[in-house]
Write a protein that holds these residues in place. Sequence first.
Motif, PDB file in Angstrom:
ATOM      1  N   ALA A  64      39.986  42.424  37.590  1.00  0.00           N
ATOM      2  CA  ALA A  64      40.082  43.842  37.259  1.00  0.00           C
ATOM      3  C   ALA A  64      40.541  44.078  35.826  1.00  0.00           C
ATOM      4  CB  ALA A  64      41.054  44.535  38.231  1.00  0.00           C
ATOM      5  N   THR A  65      41.347  43.155  35.318  1.00  0.00           N
ATOM      6  CA  THR A  65      41.973  43.388  34.016  1.00  0.00           C
ATOM      7  C   THR A  65      41.337  42.516  32.935  1.00  0.00           C
ATOM      8  OG1 THR A  65      44.033  43.854  35.182  1.00  0.00           O
ATOM      9  CG2 THR A  65      44.174  43.549  32.809  1.00  0.00           C
ATOM     10  N   LEU A  66      41.052  43.141  31.818  1.00  0.00           N
ATOM     11  CA  LEU A  66      40.431  42.440  30.687  1.00  0.00           C
ATOM     12  C   LEU A  66      41.254  42.721  29.437  1.00  0.00           C
ATOM     13  CD1 LEU A  66      36.671  42.153  29.878  1.00  0.00           C
ATOM     14  CD2 LEU A  66      38.269  42.848  28.092  1.00  0.00           C
ATOM     15  N   TYR A  67      41.483  41.672  28.654  1.00  0.00           N
ATOM     16  CA  TYR A  67      42.300  41.761  27.443  1.00  0.00           C
ATOM     17  C   TYR A  67      41.499  41.274  26.239  1.00  0.00           C
ATOM     18  CZ  TYR A  67      45.820  41.067  31.204  1.00  0.00           C
ATOM     19  OH  TYR A  67      46.563  41.121  32.360  1.00  0.00           O
ATOM     20  N   SER A 123      37.092  49.306  17.723  1.00  0.00           N
ATOM     21  CA  SER A 123      36.823  50.047  18.956  1.00  0.00           C
ATOM     22  C   SER A 123      36.431  49.046  20.043  1.00  0.00           C
ATOM     23  CB  SER A 123      35.715  51.080  18.753  1.00  0.00           C
ATOM     24  OG  SER A 123      34.497  50.441  18.431  1.00  0.00           O
ATOM     25  N   ALA A 124      36.678  49.425  21.275  1.00  0.00           N
ATOM     26  CA  ALA A 124      36.321  48.550  22.391  1.00  0.00           C
ATOM     27  C   ALA A 124      35.936  49.401  23.578  1.00  0.00           C
ATOM     28  CB  ALA A 124      37.489  47.633  22.765  1.00  0.00           C
ATOM     29  N   GLU A 125      35.043  48.858  24.377  1.00  0.00           N
ATOM     30  CA  GLU A 125      34.657  49.567  25.586  1.00  0.00           C
ATOM     31  C   GLU A 125      34.374  48.595  26.710  1.00  0.00           C
ATOM     32  OE1 GLU A 125      31.273  51.883  24.449  1.00  0.00           O
ATOM     33  OE2 GLU A 125      29.908  50.178  24.392  1.00  0.00           O
ATOM     34  N   ARG A 126      34.519  49.109  27.917  1.00  0.00           N
ATOM     35  CA  ARG A 126      34.241  48.336  29.133  1.00  0.00           C
ATOM     36  C   ARG A 126      33.627  49.330  30.113  1.00  0.00           C
ATOM     37  NH1 ARG A 126      38.320  45.296  33.401  1.00  0.00           N
ATOM     38  NH2 ARG A 126      36.832  43.703  34.067  1.00  0.00           N
ATOM     39  N   LEU A 127      32.367  49.655  29.838  1.00  0.00           N
ATOM     40  CA  LEU A 127      31.760  50.809  30.471  1.00  0.00           C
ATOM     41  C   LEU A 127      31.675  50.715  31.997  1.00  0.00           C
ATOM     42  CD1 LEU A 127      28.963  51.638  27.898  1.00  0.00           C
ATOM     43  CD2 LEU A 127      31.104  52.866  28.320  1.00  0.00           C
ATOM     44  N   LYS A 128      31.279  49.605  32.532  1.00  0.00           N
ATOM     45  CA  LYS A 128      31.076  49.522  33.974  1.00  0.00           C
ATOM     46  C   LYS A 128      32.184  48.714  34.648  1.00  0.00           C
ATOM     47  CE  LYS A 128      26.064  50.044  33.678  1.00  0.00           C
ATOM     48  NZ  LYS A 128      24.734  49.454  33.969  1.00  0.00           N
ATOM     49  N   GLY A 129      33.271  48.521  33.914  1.00  0.00           N
ATOM     50  CA  GLY A 129      34.379  47.777  34.493  1.00  0.00           C
ATOM     51  C   GLY A 129      34.134  46.296  34.621  1.00  0.00           C
ATOM     52  N   VAL A 130      33.117  45.794  33.917  1.00  0.00           N
ATOM     53  CA  VAL A 130      32.846  44.355  33.988  1.00  0.00           C
ATOM     54  C   VAL A 130      32.945  43.785  32.579  1.00  0.00           C
ATOM     55  CG1 VAL A 130      31.212  42.562  34.686  1.00  0.00           C
ATOM     56  CG2 VAL A 130      31.390  44.679  36.007  1.00  0.00           C
ATOM     57  N   ASP A 131      31.796  43.645  31.885  1.00  0.00           N
ATOM     58  CA  ASP A 131      31.875  43.049  30.552  1.00  0.00           C
ATOM     59  C   ASP A 131      32.332  44.088  29.529  1.00  0.00           C
ATOM     60  OD1 ASP A 131      28.297  42.954  29.741  1.00  0.00           O
ATOM     61  OD2 ASP A 131      29.540  44.450  30.746  1.00  0.00           O
ATOM     62  N   SER A 132      32.658  43.566  28.354  1.00  0.00           N
ATOM     63  CA  SER A 132      33.280  44.409  27.339  1.00  0.00           C
ATOM     64  C   SER A 132      32.781  44.015  25.955  1.00  0.00           C
ATOM     65  CB  SER A 132      34.804  44.243  27.393  1.00  0.00           C
ATOM     66  OG  SER A 132      35.449  44.957  26.356  1.00  0.00           O
ATOM     67  N   ASN A 142      40.011  47.731  35.104  1.00  0.00           N
ATOM     68  CA  ASN A 142      38.656  48.191  35.455  1.00  0.00           C
ATOM     69  C   ASN A 142      38.036  48.791  34.192  1.00  0.00           C
ATOM     70  OD1 ASN A 142      38.739  47.360  38.249  1.00  0.00           O
ATOM     71  ND2 ASN A 142      40.266  48.965  38.491  1.00  0.00           N
ATOM     72  N   ASN A 143      37.631  50.035  34.164  1.00  0.00           N
ATOM     73  CA  ASN A 143      37.027  50.558  32.939  1.00  0.00           C
ATOM     74  C   ASN A 143      37.941  51.519  32.198  1.00  0.00           C
ATOM     75  OD1 ASN A 143      36.834  52.568  34.785  1.00  0.00           O
ATOM     76  ND2 ASN A 143      34.710  53.088  34.384  1.00  0.00           N
ATOM     77  N   GLY A 144      39.231  51.561  32.593  1.00  0.00           N
ATOM     78  CA  GLY A 144      40.191  52.411  31.912  1.00  0.00           C
ATOM     79  C   GLY A 144      41.098  51.627  30.993  1.00  0.00           C
ATOM     80  N   SER A 147      42.318  38.782  34.098  1.00  0.00           N
ATOM     81  CA  SER A 147      43.210  38.434  35.202  1.00  0.00           C
ATOM     82  C   SER A 147      42.800  39.236  36.425  1.00  0.00           C
ATOM     83  CB  SER A 147      44.680  38.664  34.839  1.00  0.00           C
ATOM     84  OG  SER A 147      44.940  40.025  34.597  1.00  0.00           O
ATOM     85  N   LEU A 148      43.168  38.694  37.571  1.00  0.00           N
ATOM     86  CA  LEU A 148      42.780  39.345  38.824  1.00  0.00           C
ATOM     87  C   LEU A 148      43.376  40.747  38.900  1.00  0.00           C
ATOM     88  CD1 LEU A 148      41.103  38.620  41.302  1.00  0.00           C
ATOM     89  CD2 LEU A 148      43.193  37.847  42.426  1.00  0.00           C
ATOM     90  N   VAL A 149      44.666  40.819  38.589  1.00  0.00           N
ATOM     91  CA  VAL A 149      45.313  42.115  38.474  1.00  0.00           C
ATOM     92  C   VAL A 149      45.995  42.131  37.122  1.00  0.00           C
ATOM     93  CG1 VAL A 149      45.583  42.476  40.928  1.00  0.00           C
ATOM     94  CG2 VAL A 149      47.352  41.242  39.691  1.00  0.00           C
ATOM     95  N   GLY A 150      47.000  42.942  36.923  1.00  0.00           N
ATOM     96  CA  GLY A 150      47.673  42.967  35.647  1.00  0.00           C
ATOM     97  C   GLY A 150      48.750  44.017  35.663  1.00  0.00           C
TER      98      GLY A 150
END
Lengths: 111, 119
Positions: B30-33, B66-75, B51-53, B95-98
Amino acid sequence: GQQVMQIPQYQHVQEGEDFTTYCNSSTTLSNIQWYKQRPGGHPVFLIQLVKSGEVKKQKRLTFQFGEAKKNSSLHITATQTTDVGTYFCAGLRSSNYQLIWGAGTKLIIKP
Amino acid sequence: EAGVAQSPRYKIIEKRQSVAFWCNPISGHATLYWYQQILGQGPKLLIQFQNNGVVDDSQLPKDRFSAERLKGVDSTLKIQPAKLEDSAVYLCASSLVGGGLAGDDNEQFFGPGTRLTVL
């Protein structure tokens, strides 16, 4: 700037000697994670400490979290050449859950 | 299990040019850094998505990054225009969560990184 201080910046040891790195935070941490980064590589998770005064061991590695949850240490007993790399701590601040990384301690084995 | 994928691995550009990096996290994370790692320093968090927020972008230089993760997957992470001081390795992790959860699922898995050189 970063608010997790990690010392020393470098440590040169003979193979077989011990190694210790310390992390100190100016604020209370919710938890602390330790990572290892080999030269040219990316950080790899080692462990997470959550409880006050917690001690965890992984073979020759011993991790401690301070009673006040503001400091932590990693101790390696009898270093081997495979231990070479930079060890980072990353603390999760209790106030805003922001993950703050230390600058790392580079372990160098003397030839 | 496939790891975190990043591309390109290396990029050389001139100052004032634009550049974009792509990251595909581990499936289900769910979490992307996005981190910036300057040589000899620790990773500096640029932005964290749940997710995508956006959870944290306090250290992102928003005038050029700038960065985006439109569909909550790739970025994607973009720099426009690049400066000399942007030369660094850009690491993506997932990470799975965060956030403030104290469980083991906070473990971050890193991709190989993109080494950016700005001339």
